[in-house]
Design an enzyme around this catalytic site. Structure first.
Site, mmCIF file in Angstrom:
data_model
loop_
_atom_site.group_PDB
_atom_site.id
_atom_site.type_symbol
_atom_site.label_atom_id
_atom_site.label_comp_id
_atom_site.label_asym_id
_atom_site.label_seq_id
_atom_site.Cartn_x
_atom_site.Cartn_y
_atom_site.Cartn_z
ATOM 1 N N PHE A 7 -5.195 9.193 -4.964
ATOM 2 C CA PHE A 7 -4.096 8.792 -4.099
ATOM 3 C C PHE A 7 -2.744 8.876 -4.797
ATOM 4 O O PHE A 7 -1.769 8.258 -4.349
ATOM 5 C CB PHE A 7 -4.332 7.362 -3.601
ATOM 6 C CG PHE A 7 -5.641 7.181 -2.875
ATOM 7 C CD1 PHE A 7 -6.148 8.185 -2.068
ATOM 8 C CD2 PHE A 7 -6.374 6.023 -3.020
ATOM 9 C CE1 PHE A 7 -7.358 8.034 -1.404
ATOM 10 C CE2 PHE A 7 -7.585 5.851 -2.364
ATOM 11 C CZ PHE A 7 -8.080 6.865 -1.555
ATOM 12 N N LEU A 30 0.862 -1.181 0.000
ATOM 13 C CA LEU A 30 0.000 0.000 0.000
ATOM 14 C C LEU A 30 0.901 1.235 0.000
ATOM 15 O O LEU A 30 1.068 1.909 1.014
ATOM 16 C CB LEU A 30 -0.911 -0.018 1.227
ATOM 17 C CG LEU A 30 -1.995 1.060 1.295
ATOM 18 C CD1 LEU A 30 -2.980 0.905 0.150
ATOM 19 C CD2 LEU A 30 -2.730 0.982 2.629
ATOM 20 N N HIS A 51 -12.273 10.237 -3.258
ATOM 21 C CA HIS A 51 -12.623 9.189 -4.224
ATOM 22 C C HIS A 51 -13.387 9.774 -5.409
ATOM 23 O O HIS A 51 -14.029 9.034 -6.152
ATOM 24 C CB HIS A 51 -13.469 8.086 -3.565
ATOM 25 C CG HIS A 51 -12.736 7.299 -2.524
ATOM 26 N ND1 HIS A 51 -12.556 7.764 -1.247
ATOM 27 C CD2 HIS A 51 -12.113 6.087 -2.580
ATOM 28 C CE1 HIS A 51 -11.881 6.870 -0.543
ATOM 29 N NE2 HIS A 51 -11.587 5.850 -1.334
ATOM 30 N N GLU A 70 1.957 4.122 -2.993
ATOM 31 C CA GLU A 70 1.907 4.581 -4.381
ATOM 32 C C GLU A 70 3.272 4.990 -4.911
ATOM 33 O O GLU A 70 3.559 4.822 -6.100
ATOM 34 C CB GLU A 70 0.911 5.743 -4.509
ATOM 35 C CG GLU A 70 -0.546 5.334 -4.434
ATOM 36 C CD GLU A 70 -1.046 5.052 -3.037
ATOM 37 O OE1 GLU A 70 -2.153 4.482 -2.886
ATOM 38 O OE2 GLU A 70 -0.312 5.391 -2.068
#
Length: 662
Positions: free
Chosen positions: A423, A395, A467, A397
């Site tokens: 993200f 997890l 989101h 990026e």
């Protein structure tokens, strides 16, 4: 001079290489001295000295040609050992046209493609994640090569160093982290803040070395290289040494270091030179003659390079992207394939095709392995075909994108998934510093064929702030990155397949609102690149992309009932922009409405309007001021009613079109 008498007592650099290595150290020191002179003469603008770091080049005695080096800016001696000679380093210093970067990168930002030396980017520590990505590629190829990631001790406090170390340990990658601990980060002492001082490094993988002693460096590196090639995972060589000169030519270490501290510094040239005198390999006369010869030869080289031309400013936009073809002719335009279904299915189908066509293609991202297949199911069912070429990422990026840069540099074609484009922040350093600059800063010596795809945009209730972002302008602002926002299954599949054949990085933004909508197969194919006219019209040009295509087409239907003909243009590719299709439509209709869901200030839509109005032909074709239908400068809220209140709607598009018809 006498023959060497203490050979059996020296565990370091072999007898037949000792004198040559001392000469290499002397050459490096002379290059630093000459660089300072050239700087004062006004032929250079900036210099970073490697004085005090010369002993680290002992590692090169143990490397093979296929080994990759991700260097530090004080690795001058290591670069000389790897084949980047003093002439190439002089060009680097003076930013000449024939330098490795064609004058684009800073001096001491080494790069040497022939020696497998990756190009340095200024953000410290940014080389770590690409280094582990390259090591991962070597592991997948079942090779015996290793990767050297050289870094300063102050930079090991960067989060990307820890991410890289964790990834290398997790996958047992052949990475040698070569840390130069000179006790300073510019003027700040690191003695109480480095990871090694704080006990944060894995003790079973860390070796503390006298970095001022070439023999000690060689012995420690020799003990590490064998296990690295045998697949036993990474090693950290923590090399304690002294930075003998100021941080850079813009610094004066006498401001923050005491005379006693400076006087106590250890000089690796003196240490090794003194040892070779004791061994009878050299004497004072040899040292005097060698220093004089190197000074003369280096001065001649630097003087000759100073007379070389700088790069032509007209060439500065070259190497942003791969050339169209080697012959300069435009390539055959690929066509979309009528497929219908959903965009999710189109992504899956394209990835399956890419795996079959490109044995070097690698899939990497959070939760993408079967049975999950990613949170949106893009990779579901591909595990059997992909094998080791598809794996879950941590997890993280920055690791996803940074490792992809290294994979690409090592000859792979990474295709990586970010769960949501919202993200991308942790990956920004890799996106802006490495991914998008690599080709340009190396004059195409290195390339970065990475495909990144990410769900994008709003109009999906319950997304909220993190989101629902449609932040395409952040990415279109990065020169060297291709950006596409498809809105149909055909366009989606074509964008992926075209990107798999491209040698430049591509970002595919997938509108969440549209990606599960089932569509009928198109009746006929159309060009895979450029803009596409969705609806012909003669009175108003409506330009949009992604989710905006649905708004624009619905608004065109409403206005058609009123007798207003809108020409709806789906840009699809934001970079490269198909300006001519938009401009030609504007010249026909005389009116322009741009529809986007991103917020107004500094947005892609605002930039598009400015770009078009900057041309006399388009400006004087306007019959009314252009309009931008956009979200105002506010975040997307969580509650569906609040989301609808901030995102543009069909009524907003209709109102904008009516306003330009008045």
């Amino acid at each position: 001079m006498t023959n060497r008498t203490k050979e059996s007592q020296v565990p370091g650099i072999p007898a037949e290489r000792r004198t040559a290595f001392l000469e290499l150290m002397l050459l490096s020191r002379e290059c630093d001295r000459r660089s300072g002179i050239v700087l004062r003469q006004g032929e250079a603008w900036f210099h970073i000295s490697s004085a005090g770091h010369e002993a680290l080049a002992a590692l090169a005695e143990l490397l093979e040609p296929e080994d990759l080096i991700f260097p530090h800016y004080r690795d001058r001696t290591l670069m000389l050992a790897r084949g980047m000679d003093s002439e190439a380093q002089a060009r680097d210093l003076m930013a000449k046209a024939d330098s490795h970067s064609a004058g684009r990168n800073m001096s001491a930002h080494f790069g040497h493609r022939a020696g497998n030396v990756f190009s340095i980017a200024s953000p410290t520590g940014s080389q770590c994640l690409p280094a582990v990505g390259a090591a991962w590629a070597e592991r997948m190829k079942d090779g015996r090569g290793i990767v050297v990631c050289s870094i300063g001790d102050a930079s090991t406090r960067q989060g990307e160093f820890f991410e890289a170390l964790a990834f290398a340990v997790e996958r047992e990658l052949p990475v040698l982290f070569l840390v130069s601990d000179n006790r300073y980060g510019i003027s700040t002492s690191t003695e109480r803040m480095s990871p090694q001082a704080l006990g944060l490094l894995p003790p079973e993988r860390t070796r503390v070395v006298d970095g001022s002693d070439p023999d000690a460096v060689y012995a420690a590196a020799r003990a590490a290289v064998g296990p690295l090639r045998a697949g036993e995972g990474p090693v950290v060589l923590w090399c304690r040494l002294d930075r003998l000169e100021s941080h850079t030519s813009s610094d004066d270490h006498r401001v923050y270091r005491s005379p006693e501290d400076i006087e106590a510094m250890r000089d690796p040239v003196d240490i090794f030179g003194g040892r070779l005198r004791e061994e009878g390999l050299v004497d004072d006369e040899w040292l005097r003659l060698t220093r004089a010869r190197l000074a003369r030869e280096t001065e001649e080289i630097y003087d000759r390079v100073a007379a070389e031309p700088s790069a032509d400013p007209k060439s500065i936009t070259e190497h942003l992207f791969a050339p169209v073809t080697t012959a300069g002719a435009p390539p055959a335009q690929p066509l979309t394939r009528p497929c219908g279904g959903t965009m999710v299915a189109a992504v899956n189908r394209a990835l399956a095709t890419g795996l079959a066509r490109h044995p070097e293609l690698v899939l990497f991202g959070e939760d993408i392995e079967d049975p999950k297949g990613g949170v949106f199911g893009f990779t579901k069912g591909l595990g059997a075909a992909a094998g080791q070429r598809m794996s879950n990422s941590p997890l993280a990026e920055a690791t996803i994108v940074g490792a992809a840069v290294g994979l690409a540099a090592a000859g792979m074609r990474p295709v990586v998934e970010l769960q949501f484009v919202d993200f991308a922040g942790p990956a920004w350093n890799q996106l802006a510093a490495q991914l998008t600059t690599l080709r340009w800063r190396t004059a195409s010596a290195w390339q970065c064929p990475v495909v990144i795809y990410a769900p994008w945009g709003g109009y999906l209730p319950g997304g909220g702030i993190w989101h629902s972002q449609s932040n395409e302008s952040l990415f279109t602002h990065l020169p060297g990155l291709r950006v596409v926002v498809p809105s149909t299954p055909e366009d989606t599949e074509a964008a992926f397949l075209e990107s798999f054949d491209c040698d430049d990085p591509t970002l595919v933004l997938l509108p969440k609102h549209l990606m599960r909508r089932r569509r009928q197969a198109a009746e006929q194919p159309w060009p895979a690149r450029g803009a596409r006219v969705l609806r012909a019209g003669t009175e108003v040009t409506v330009v949009t992309w992604g989710n905006g295509t649905e708004l624009a087409v619905q608004a065109a239907d409403v206005l058609a009932a009123e007798g207003v003909g809108c020409e709806v243009v789906d840009l699809r590719w934001l970079v490269p922009l198909d300006r001519e299709t938009v401009a030609a439509s504007l010249r026909r209709t005389g009116r322009l409405v741009v529809v986007q869901e991103d917020n107004r200030t500094s947005s892609f839509g605002a930039g598009l309007i400015a770009e078009l109005l900057g041309s006399d032909e388009e400006f004087y074709a306007l019959l009314a001021p252009p309009r931008l239908v956009t979200r105002e400068d506010v975040h997307v809220p969580f509650h569906p009613d609040l989301e609808r209140a901030v995102l543009p709607g069909v009524d907003d598009v209709v109102a904008a079109v009516r306003s330009v018809l008045v």
